[in-house]
Write a protein that holds these residues in place. Structure first.
Motif, mmCIF file in Angstrom:
data_model
loop_
_atom_site.group_PDB
_atom_site.id
_atom_site.type_symbol
_atom_site.label_atom_id
_atom_site.label_comp_id
_atom_site.label_asym_id
_atom_site.label_seq_id
_atom_site.Cartn_x
_atom_site.Cartn_y
_atom_site.Cartn_z
ATOM 1 N N VAL A 137 -2.134 89.308 -42.747
ATOM 2 C CA VAL A 137 -0.754 89.481 -42.293
ATOM 3 C C VAL A 137 -0.423 88.363 -41.316
ATOM 4 O O VAL A 137 -1.104 88.189 -40.297
ATOM 5 N N THR A 138 0.627 87.609 -41.642
ATOM 6 C CA THR A 138 1.094 86.522 -40.794
ATOM 7 C C THR A 138 2.496 86.857 -40.315
ATOM 8 O O THR A 138 3.347 87.235 -41.121
ATOM 9 N N SER A 139 2.719 86.724 -39.004
ATOM 10 C CA SER A 139 4.036 87.048 -38.455
ATOM 11 C C SER A 139 4.295 86.273 -37.177
ATOM 12 O O SER A 139 3.401 86.147 -36.327
ATOM 13 N N GLU A 140 5.507 85.787 -37.030
ATOM 14 C CA GLU A 140 5.916 85.130 -35.785
ATOM 15 C C GLU A 140 5.869 86.120 -34.623
ATOM 16 O O GLU A 140 5.626 85.736 -33.480
ATOM 17 N N SER A 141 6.069 87.392 -34.910
ATOM 18 C CA SER A 141 6.058 88.405 -33.846
ATOM 19 C C SER A 141 4.679 88.540 -33.199
ATOM 20 O O SER A 141 4.557 89.142 -32.126
ATOM 21 N N PHE A 142 3.648 87.981 -33.807
ATOM 22 C CA PHE A 142 2.302 88.014 -33.236
ATOM 23 C C PHE A 142 2.094 86.932 -32.174
ATOM 24 O O PHE A 142 1.120 86.984 -31.427
ATOM 25 N N ARG A 143 2.986 85.949 -32.120
ATOM 26 C CA ARG A 143 2.806 84.829 -31.197
ATOM 27 C C ARG A 143 2.707 85.349 -29.756
ATOM 28 O O ARG A 143 3.509 86.152 -29.313
ATOM 29 N N GLY A 144 1.679 84.885 -29.051
ATOM 30 C CA GLY A 144 1.471 85.267 -27.665
ATOM 31 C C GLY A 144 0.738 86.585 -27.482
ATOM 32 O O GLY A 144 0.433 86.967 -26.355
ATOM 33 N N LYS A 145 0.463 87.279 -28.573
ATOM 34 C CA LYS A 145 -0.260 88.546 -28.493
ATOM 35 C C LYS A 145 -1.738 88.317 -28.762
ATOM 36 O O LYS A 145 -2.115 87.430 -29.521
ATOM 37 N N GLN A 155 -2.204 92.286 -32.162
ATOM 38 C CA GLN A 155 -1.700 91.975 -33.502
ATOM 39 C C GLN A 155 -2.179 93.020 -34.501
ATOM 40 O O GLN A 155 -1.400 93.560 -35.288
ATOM 41 N N GLN A 156 -3.461 93.298 -34.458
ATOM 42 C CA GLN A 156 -4.025 94.258 -35.404
ATOM 43 C C GLN A 156 -3.534 95.671 -35.127
ATOM 44 O O GLN A 156 -3.271 96.432 -36.057
ATOM 45 N N ARG A 157 -3.347 96.009 -33.873
ATOM 46 C CA ARG A 157 -2.811 97.328 -33.527
ATOM 47 C C ARG A 157 -1.412 97.496 -34.122
ATOM 48 O O ARG A 157 -1.058 98.575 -34.613
ATOM 49 N N ALA A 214 -2.450 86.566 -38.237
ATOM 50 C CA ALA A 214 -2.248 85.169 -37.836
ATOM 51 C C ALA A 214 -0.794 84.939 -37.467
ATOM 52 O O ALA A 214 0.093 85.725 -37.829
ATOM 53 N N VAL A 215 -0.580 83.832 -36.769
ATOM 54 C CA VAL A 215 0.757 83.356 -36.432
ATOM 55 C C VAL A 215 1.041 82.179 -37.362
ATOM 56 O O VAL A 215 0.142 81.368 -37.628
#
Length: 77
Positions: free
Chosen positions: A37-45, A50-52, A74-75
């Protein structure tokens, strides 16, 4: 009871709309999957956060209808 790959993908996309989701059935039994799973929303986390977010998207199905999920987050580059 097994869970379909497209159902897993739909749950993740519903909770994380910008996500790119790749699901692989590892054993061919509908119980053991890998998800990338890749998402911009993960940036900085953190990786754990991210996995949570992905596990939260699955709404408590882990360990029940979804037996095992090998998860990579991933970001985007």
């Amino acid at each position: 009871m097994a869970m379909a790959a497209d159902e897993i993908e739909a749950l993740i996309r519903a909770a994380i709309p910008d996500a790119t989701v790749e699901i692989t059935d590892l054993a061919g039994d509908g119980d053991h999957y890998a998800a990338h799973v890749t998402s911009e929303s993960f940036r900085g986390k953190t990786r754990i956060a991210q996995q949570r977010a992905v596990y939260d998207a699955l709404g408590g199905r882990m360990g029940g209808v979804l037996h095992a999920l090998q998860l990579t987050t991933a970001v985007p580059n």
